[in-house]
Enzyme design. Structure first.
Site, PDB file in Angstrom:
ATOM      1  N   SER A 139       0.857  -1.172   0.000  1.00 33.09           N
ATOM      2  CA  SER A 139       0.000   0.000   0.000  1.00 33.09           C
ATOM      3  C   SER A 139       0.900   1.231   0.000  1.00 33.09           C
ATOM      4  O   SER A 139       1.676   1.430   0.926  1.00 33.09           O
ATOM      5  CB  SER A 139      -0.892  -0.033   1.250  1.00 33.09           C
ATOM      6  OG  SER A 139      -1.621   1.164   1.366  1.00 33.09           O
ATOM      7  N   LYS A 165      -1.247  -1.044  -4.336  1.00 31.19           N
ATOM      8  CA  LYS A 165      -2.374  -0.169  -3.995  1.00 31.19           C
ATOM      9  C   LYS A 165      -1.851   1.240  -3.837  1.00 31.19           C
ATOM     10  O   LYS A 165      -0.885   1.485  -3.121  1.00 31.19           O
ATOM     11  CB  LYS A 165      -2.987  -0.701  -2.703  1.00 31.19           C
ATOM     12  CG  LYS A 165      -3.886   0.225  -1.930  1.00 31.19           C
ATOM     13  CD  LYS A 165      -4.701  -0.575  -0.922  1.00 31.19           C
ATOM     14  CE  LYS A 165      -4.633   0.022   0.463  1.00 31.19           C
ATOM     15  NZ  LYS A 165      -5.483  -0.700   1.437  1.00 31.19           N
ATOM     16  N   LYS A 167      -2.790   5.036  -2.692  1.00 28.25           N
ATOM     17  CA  LYS A 167      -3.745   5.878  -1.984  1.00 28.25           C
ATOM     18  C   LYS A 167      -4.095   7.061  -2.870  1.00 28.25           C
ATOM     19  O   LYS A 167      -3.207   7.635  -3.531  1.00 28.25           O
ATOM     20  CB  LYS A 167      -3.128   6.367  -0.666  1.00 28.25           C
ATOM     21  CG  LYS A 167      -2.875   5.247   0.327  1.00 28.25           C
ATOM     22  CD  LYS A 167      -4.173   4.707   0.883  1.00 28.25           C
ATOM     23  CE  LYS A 167      -3.915   3.703   1.996  1.00 28.25           C
ATOM     24  NZ  LYS A 167      -5.171   3.224   2.604  1.00 28.25           N
ATOM     25  N   ASP A 193      -7.040   3.229  -3.276  1.00 24.97           N
ATOM     26  CA  ASP A 193      -7.769   3.282  -2.000  1.00 24.97           C
ATOM     27  C   ASP A 193      -7.974   4.739  -1.626  1.00 24.97           C
ATOM     28  O   ASP A 193      -7.009   5.492  -1.444  1.00 24.97           O
ATOM     29  CB  ASP A 193      -6.964   2.552  -0.909  1.00 24.97           C
ATOM     30  CG  ASP A 193      -7.702   2.472   0.433  1.00 24.97           C
ATOM     31  OD1 ASP A 193      -8.825   3.008   0.552  1.00 24.97           O
ATOM     32  OD2 ASP A 193      -7.139   1.859   1.370  1.00 24.97           O
ATOM     33  N   GLU A 218     -10.992   0.918  -3.529  1.00 24.94           N
ATOM     34  CA  GLU A 218     -11.338   0.656  -2.130  1.00 24.94           C
ATOM     35  C   GLU A 218     -11.940   1.899  -1.481  1.00 24.94           C
ATOM     36  O   GLU A 218     -11.386   2.997  -1.598  1.00 24.94           O
ATOM     37  CB  GLU A 218     -10.048   0.225  -1.410  1.00 24.94           C
ATOM     38  CG  GLU A 218     -10.213  -0.181   0.040  1.00 24.94           C
ATOM     39  CD  GLU A 218      -8.892  -0.759   0.601  1.00 24.94           C
ATOM     40  OE1 GLU A 218      -8.055  -1.240  -0.187  1.00 24.94           O
ATOM     41  OE2 GLU A 218      -8.716  -0.709   1.826  1.00 24.94           O
ATOM     42  N   ASP A 243     -13.728  -1.370   2.882  1.00 29.53           N
ATOM     43  CA  ASP A 243     -12.831  -1.510   4.030  1.00 29.53           C
ATOM     44  C   ASP A 243     -13.577  -0.936   5.238  1.00 29.53           C
ATOM     45  O   ASP A 243     -14.289  -1.676   5.951  1.00 29.53           O
ATOM     46  CB  ASP A 243     -11.518  -0.763   3.712  1.00 29.53           C
ATOM     47  CG  ASP A 243     -10.524  -0.678   4.863  1.00 29.53           C
ATOM     48  OD1 ASP A 243     -10.832  -1.124   5.967  1.00 29.53           O
ATOM     49  OD2 ASP A 243      -9.408  -0.136   4.661  1.00 29.53           O
ATOM     50  N   LYS A 267      -9.993  -6.701   7.703  1.00 24.25           N
ATOM     51  CA  LYS A 267      -8.994  -6.429   8.740  1.00 24.25           C
ATOM     52  C   LYS A 267      -9.622  -6.958  10.017  1.00 24.25           C
ATOM     53  O   LYS A 267     -10.673  -6.461  10.435  1.00 24.25           O
ATOM     54  CB  LYS A 267      -8.727  -4.928   8.869  1.00 24.25           C
ATOM     55  CG  LYS A 267      -8.087  -4.305   7.630  1.00 24.25           C
ATOM     56  CD  LYS A 267      -7.962  -2.805   7.791  1.00 24.25           C
ATOM     57  CE  LYS A 267      -7.325  -2.180   6.549  1.00 24.25           C
ATOM     58  NZ  LYS A 267      -7.426  -0.706   6.579  1.00 24.25           N
ATOM     59  N   GLY A 295      -4.053  -4.117   5.951  1.00 24.80           N
ATOM     60  CA  GLY A 295      -3.124  -3.818   7.038  1.00 24.80           C
ATOM     61  C   GLY A 295      -3.405  -2.462   7.643  1.00 24.80           C
ATOM     62  O   GLY A 295      -4.140  -1.647   7.074  1.00 24.80           O
TER      63      GLY A 295
END
Ligand code: OSB
Ligand code: MG
Length: 375
Positions: A139, A165, A167, A193, A218, A243, A267, A295
């Site tokens: 990520s 991934k 952000k 995400d 996400e 998420d 998670k 995570g």
């Protein structure tokens, strides 16, 4: 055999990240991590991690609220009480408690690990995990400009990560991902995400992501939303992965029934522990919906729990299970978590409990406060 927990010691450690990690709702440079050391009356012990953040920018919890919840309300519910099996922990902790999922999870998952220690089996085995190795994703935080992100993604591909991934947030989204695609090609397994950075006013803008071949997007909308995500999914070809919105089994059922997304990032801390995480995994398996393990910038202790969970069969998408060296100059566990050349993390199935040792000297050096609750 009945287990009775004798003591739970809470510690707050401050562990600096190698690099600041920025998501749409805030940046983190030093992780403030709440660790639990739990012992039973028969001399078994284990460590657990509460993955709540420093500030309430991901969920309403922080390690400060978790500290209060565990010492005041949660630890007394399991201390000194006979537990016949780990599945008894969740109902004991949940009953009459609203919210505080990450605080519940830290204790609940510690109970699973303590039972695994007692039975001398791995945490993965106690959960019904079957996999030996798990494909690993990374990520990547929000970078100052698209070219900086391109270089990050290039490095991650070279390191062997199986899912990358990025952000995103308004102003750092379509152009950033498009730059990565044009520099590195169509084959890079990319996803984005947003950590709840968008609203339904952004539908037309988000539709532009459909041209970029993302595996999923996400949590584009609000942290507790399901209804608008269902509306948004109708406008997008890219699968939505939830998420923040999935805080328990019922939310996962609602997501599937409403069509709010097609994939879940599980998670265990967010859903109050392993009992709920496994139930969501099983529900998704029955409905043909893939899941993966996310995570929260965990230390090597939290990583052990995530790796054990991700060994379940329906975790078919690579997890955010980066090795220790991606985050820390030195982790608090031995051995540190590593990734092999094929971008996989090995499940420690041949060792009991969490399967790694905690470096107590290092933990002592990093501890800023501690408190022990006994039965
Ligand atoms: O949304 O998955 C997220 C980190 C902090 C808060 C939220 C998230 C994340 C990550 C980090 O994506 C993943 C990792 O631990 O490497
Ligand atoms: Mg996320």
């Amino acid at each position: 055999m009945t287990m009775s927990i004798a003591r739970i010691t809470l510690r707050e450690i401050h562990l600096p990240l190698k690099e600041t990690f920025r998501i749409s709702s805030g940046a983190t440079s030093v992780r403030h991590i709440l660790l639990l050391e739990m012992s039973d009356v028969d001399g078994h012990s284990t460590w657990a991690e509460c993955t709540a953040a420093e500030r309430p920018n991901y969920s309403p919890e922080t390690i400060g609220t978790a500290w209060l919840a565990i010492t005041e309300w949660l630890a007394p519910r399991v201390l000194g009480h006979g537990l016949e099996g780990p599945e008894e922990a969740y109902p004991a902790l949940r009953s009459g408690v609203r919210g505080h999922n990450m605080a519940i999870a830290a204790v609940e998952m510690g109970v699973w690990a303590l039972f695994a220690e007692r039975e001398a089996i791995s945490l993965a085995e106690s959960l019904g995990g079957t996999r030996e190795v798990i494909a690993t994703g990374i990520s990547l935080g929000i970078e100052p400009d698209p070219l900086a992100l391109v270089e990050r993604v290039r490095g991650a591909v070279a390191d062997g990560y199986k899912k990358i991934k990025c952000k995103i947030e308004p102003g750092a989204d379509v152009d950033y991902i498009a730059a990565v695609r044009s520099a590195l090609g169509a084959d890079v397994p990319l996803m984005a995400d947003a950590n709840s950075a968008y609203t339904m006013d952004d539908v037309e803008h988000l539709k532009r992501l459909d041209e970029l071949g993302l595996i999923m997007i996400e949590q584009p909308l609000a942290n507790d939303d399901l209804v608008r995500h269902a509306q948004l999914q109708k406008h997008l070809r890219t699968p939505i992965c939830l998420d923040e919105s999935i805080t328990g089994l019922e939310k996962a059922e609602d997501m599937l029934n409403l069509g709010s997304g097609k994939i879940i990032n599980i998670k265990p801390a967010r859903v109050a522990g392993f009992a709920q995480a496994v139930a969501i995994h099983d529900l998704c398996a029955a409905r043909g919906v893939p899941v993966w393990c996310g995570g929260m910038l965990e230390s090597g202790i939290g990583r052990a729990y995530n790796v054990a969970l991700a060994s379940l069969p329906n975790f078919t998408i690579p997890g955010d299970l980066s090795p220790s060296a991606r985050y820390w100059e030195r982790d608090i566990v031995t051995p540190e978590w590593t990734m092999d050349e094929e971008g996989r993390v090995t499940v420690p199935r041949d060792r009991p409990g969490i399967g790694i040792a905690v470096d107590l000297d290092r933990v002592d050096d990093l501890t800023v406060r501690s408190h022990t609750v006994t039965s």
